[in-house]
Each structure stands twice: as structure tokens, then as C-alpha cells.
Design a protein around this motif. Sequence first.
Motif, PDB file in Angstrom:
ATOM      1  N   ALA A 146      -9.066   6.102  -7.122  1.00 19.80           N
ATOM      2  CA  ALA A 146      -9.226   7.477  -6.888  1.00 19.80           C
ATOM      3  C   ALA A 146     -10.061   7.648  -5.819  1.00 19.80           C
ATOM      4  N   GLY A 147     -11.290   6.647  -5.660  1.00 20.33           N
ATOM      5  CA  GLY A 147     -12.041   6.662  -4.634  1.00 20.33           C
ATOM      6  C   GLY A 147     -11.437   6.204  -3.241  1.00 20.33           C
ATOM      7  N   ILE A 148     -10.289   5.519  -3.578  1.00 17.62           N
ATOM      8  CA  ILE A 148      -9.822   5.195  -2.117  1.00 17.62           C
ATOM      9  C   ILE A 148      -8.440   6.115  -1.843  1.00 17.62           C
ATOM     10  N   GLY A 149      -8.328   7.119  -2.847  1.00 12.42           N
ATOM     11  CA  GLY A 149      -7.132   8.160  -2.465  1.00 12.42           C
ATOM     12  C   GLY A 149      -5.940   7.939  -3.146  1.00 12.42           C
ATOM     13  N   THR A 150      -5.936   7.003  -4.280  1.00 12.93           N
ATOM     14  CA  THR A 150      -4.577   6.724  -5.120  1.00 12.93           C
ATOM     15  C   THR A 150      -4.590   6.719  -6.626  1.00 12.93           C
ATOM     16  N   THR A 151      -3.683   6.748  -7.253  1.00 14.19           N
ATOM     17  CA  THR A 151      -3.547   6.605  -8.579  1.00 14.19           C
ATOM     18  C   THR A 151      -3.234   5.073  -8.976  1.00 14.19           C
ATOM     19  N   GLN A 152      -3.174   4.720 -10.292  1.00 14.63           N
ATOM     20  CA  GLN A 152      -2.963   3.402 -10.739  1.00 14.63           C
ATOM     21  C   GLN A 152      -1.522   3.331 -10.784  1.00 14.63           C
ATOM     22  N   PRO A 153      -0.753   4.472 -10.994  1.00 17.36           N
ATOM     23  CA  PRO A 153       0.952   4.282 -10.943  1.00 17.36           C
ATOM     24  C   PRO A 153       1.202   4.177  -9.585  1.00 17.36           C
ATOM     25  N   GLN A 154       0.608   4.794  -8.547  1.00 15.83           N
ATOM     26  CA  GLN A 154       0.993   4.371  -7.104  1.00 15.83           C
ATOM     27  C   GLN A 154       0.712   3.192  -6.617  1.00 15.83           C
ATOM     28  N   TRP A 155      -0.393   2.556  -7.169  1.00 19.98           N
ATOM     29  CA  TRP A 155      -0.860   1.181  -6.862  1.00 19.98           C
ATOM     30  C   TRP A 155       0.478   0.214  -7.442  1.00 19.98           C
ATOM     31  N   TRP A 156       0.886   0.366  -8.685  1.00 21.86           N
ATOM     32  CA  TRP A 156       1.912  -0.304  -9.178  1.00 21.86           C
ATOM     33  C   TRP A 156       3.118  -0.254  -8.299  1.00 21.86           C
ATOM     34  N   VAL A 157       3.691   0.945  -7.910  1.00 31.21           N
ATOM     35  CA  VAL A 157       4.548   0.887  -7.179  1.00 31.21           C
ATOM     36  C   VAL A 157       4.381   0.253  -5.510  1.00 31.21           C
TER      37      VAL A 157
END
Length: 152
Positions: free
Chosen positions: A35-46
Motif C-alpha cells: 500500500a505504501g507504493i500504491g498497490t494491493t497484494q492481489p494487484q501484485w499477484w496479477v
Amino acid sequence: MEYTHDDAGLLRQPIGYWSWAAYKAVVGRTRTALAGIGTTQPQWWVLAQVAGADTGRPRAEVSRMLRNYLDTGAEAMEEEIDTTVSRGWITEDAAGNLAITAAGRAFFDEAAALQRDLWTERHEGISDEEYLTTLKVLQRFIHNTGGQAWHH
């Protein structure tokens, strides 16, 4: 670090509590950092799934694979994929194939560096042998209780 109990006391501790506490600590730390870099864990997975494919990946395949990660669910996973597209990190063609963009690659590289730092943080003072044993023991608990992990 100090342990909560001596060895005899630890042997009487409930695995359900400690695996839950570990989950909360690890996943919470990961999600806060992302979240500190502007994303979510599921978005990272994608991003990780699409960035790792030379020619992109079919959306249905990515969604199907990721929807059960940490009980995300199909609808939420579809929304997370949509968000990666709307942010310009991934494109989706008419056939439903996802491909990473230049902006997505740059962001993926930043997020991957963060994930490497988190890995190092989590593994501080833990040998590869201890980590391997931990995963095998957790998988045995899953097996012994009739549970299934995402890859089953």
C-alpha cells in the motif's frame, strides 16, 4: 528474540493460534508495504503472473489461478485485474489476453524489489533448513486435517 514459553510450554501451544498469528503478521506487513507504493497484494499477484509470461496470459487463466489466494474470491480478483488495466500497468486485448506495459514493467520492478526486501526481513535469523521444515510441517497439518492448499 524471546519466545513466549519454554520448549515444554511451546509443545502445548495450539497450532491454529500460532499459524493465524503468523498469517496476520506476515500478510499485514506485506499489504502495508505494498500500500505504501500504491498497490494491493492481489494487484501484485496479477502483475507477477503477467510479467512472468513472455507473450502475456489469458485473463481467465490468471483470474482462475489467483482467486483462491488468501480467499480473495472470483469477483474481487476480477476487480483487481480491472484495476491493473485501468492504471495502465496491463493491457487487455479483445481476446482477453493480458500483457504488461512499459509502465507496468517499471512498477513491477519496484514492487519486486520491495518483495525481495520483505523476504529478507521475514527470513532474518531463519535458516533455509528451518524454513523448509516449517513449510513441510504446515503442509502436514493441512493434510492431517483434510484441508487443501491453493495448489491442490
